[in-house]
Write a protein that holds these residues in place. Sequence first.
Motif, PDB file in Angstrom:
ATOM      1  N   ALA A 261      36.214  43.147  60.936  1.00 19.94           N
ATOM      2  CA  ALA A 261      35.221  43.944  60.080  1.00 19.94           C
ATOM      3  C   ALA A 261      35.669  45.466  59.882  1.00 19.94           C
ATOM      4  CB  ALA A 261      33.789  43.644  60.311  1.00 19.94           C
TER       5      ALA A 261
ATOM      6  N   THR B 244      39.263  46.138  58.442  1.00 20.93           N
ATOM      7  CA  THR B 244      38.954  46.045  56.918  1.00 20.93           C
ATOM      8  C   THR B 244      38.530  47.395  56.542  1.00 20.93           C
ATOM      9  OG1 THR B 244      38.354  43.627  57.322  1.00 20.93           O
ATOM     10  CG2 THR B 244      38.206  44.623  55.203  1.00 20.93           C
ATOM     11  N   ARG B 245      37.561  47.998  57.025  1.00 23.28           N
ATOM     12  CA  ARG B 245      37.280  49.331  56.415  1.00 23.28           C
ATOM     13  C   ARG B 245      38.201  50.321  56.618  1.00 23.28           C
ATOM     14  NH1 ARG B 245      31.561  50.369  59.387  1.00 23.28           N
ATOM     15  NH2 ARG B 245      31.030  48.292  58.975  1.00 23.28           N
TER      16      ARG B 245
ATOM     17  N   THR C 159      27.244  38.289  53.161  1.00 19.06           N
ATOM     18  CA  THR C 159      28.506  38.688  53.555  1.00 19.06           C
ATOM     19  C   THR C 159      28.341  39.173  55.143  1.00 19.06           C
ATOM     20  OG1 THR C 159      28.780  40.897  53.093  1.00 19.06           O
ATOM     21  CG2 THR C 159      29.546  39.399  51.612  1.00 19.06           C
TER      22      THR C 159
ATOM     23  N   GLU D 267      29.214  41.913  56.421  1.00 18.58           N
ATOM     24  CA  GLU D 267      29.045  43.175  56.145  1.00 18.58           C
ATOM     25  C   GLU D 267      27.281  43.494  56.202  1.00 18.58           C
ATOM     26  OE1 GLU D 267      31.693  42.188  54.641  1.00 18.58           O
ATOM     27  OE2 GLU D 267      32.935  43.129  55.921  1.00 18.58           O
ATOM     28  N   ASP D 268      26.910  42.399  55.658  1.00 16.49           N
ATOM     29  CA  ASP D 268      25.108  42.442  55.292  1.00 16.49           C
ATOM     30  C   ASP D 268      24.622  42.223  56.853  1.00 16.49           C
ATOM     31  OD1 ASP D 268      25.249  42.808  52.450  1.00 16.49           O
ATOM     32  OD2 ASP D 268      25.700  40.418  52.405  1.00 16.49           O
TER      33      ASP D 268
ATOM     34  N   ALA E  73      25.290  45.368  58.966  1.00 17.87           N
ATOM     35  CA  ALA E  73      24.606  46.524  58.483  1.00 17.87           C
ATOM     36  C   ALA E  73      22.884  46.359  58.865  1.00 17.87           C
ATOM     37  CB  ALA E  73      24.593  46.327  56.946  1.00 17.87           C
TER      38      ALA E  73
END
Length: 264
Positions: free
Chosen positions: A127, A130-131, A255, A257-258, A261
């Motif tokens: 993750a 990717t960022r 996702t 990411e959710d 976060a």
Amino acid sequence: MSRPVRLAISGASGRMGLALLNLVRDDERFELARAVVSASSSRLGKAVYGDVSPIRFADWSGEGDVDVVVDFSGPDGLLAALERCEASGAAFVTGTTGLSPAVEERLAKAAERIAVLRAANFSLGVAVLTRLLREAAAALPGWDLDIVEAHHNRKEDAPSGTALALGHAAAEGRGAALEDLAVYVREGRPGARKAGTIGFAVVRGGDIVGEHQALLMGQGERIELGHRATDRSIFARGALEAAAWIAGRAPGAWTIEDVIATSK
Ligand code: NAD
């Protein structure tokens, strides 16, 4: 949820399924409601649970309440599990990759009615990679960019779902769609390279769990960003975090990411 999440694992006798079973038995957040395997599957739950508490592998027939299904199977297993979730309202988490556009479309449709979370890679490190790649591709628009991935010799899809997700992030950083930039390197790449393209190269062999490297190549210098998974339990752990997070959530296409976060 105040009680344990009733979990079903689809593809339970596979490499990822067994990694999930190993973690779930020690995780008080979950109650294993069903371990679903294909009719032709030959491995038995004893491999994981021993004789003391043998787990019964099953199909989807019969009753039994499930809150979340975690799927690491294949396109057929995914569709069977998804159908079950749509019928019961259970949430659906899947890491299965190599899906056709038709199956992708089915997932998007299902997300209008139930909570669906898809991730091509459930590792925290990927993750972050990717960022970083999105940012690097945006900062260096003129540099050539290749993504090289390596996996074990049983993997069916290529390039990996993770490599494609990295490619999408890089293209996004350059304000374009991956479809317009991608070059797939299978039999060499004849001729000069077209500026701005994103290349993919694939290595298959041995028992490699999963390696991804992004090369950004300029004149006289290059950046290498990479991630190496040495143990597939990292994906299983991420998928279980996602399962705990999604239980009882509203319908939608969620996702990883959710999850990250809102879990901080
Ligand atoms: P695997 O081949 O070891 O396991 C897949 C299992 O699914 C097999 O046991 C197979 O019998 C079973 N299966 C097939 N059809 C089925 C059906 N109709 N019903 C129930 N079970 C069925 O593969 P794997 O290495 O565990 O990977 C599975 C998928 O997960 C692949 O698509 C792989 O690319 C993906 N994967 C994703 C991540 C991630 O983080 N997202 C990580 C690793 C693997």
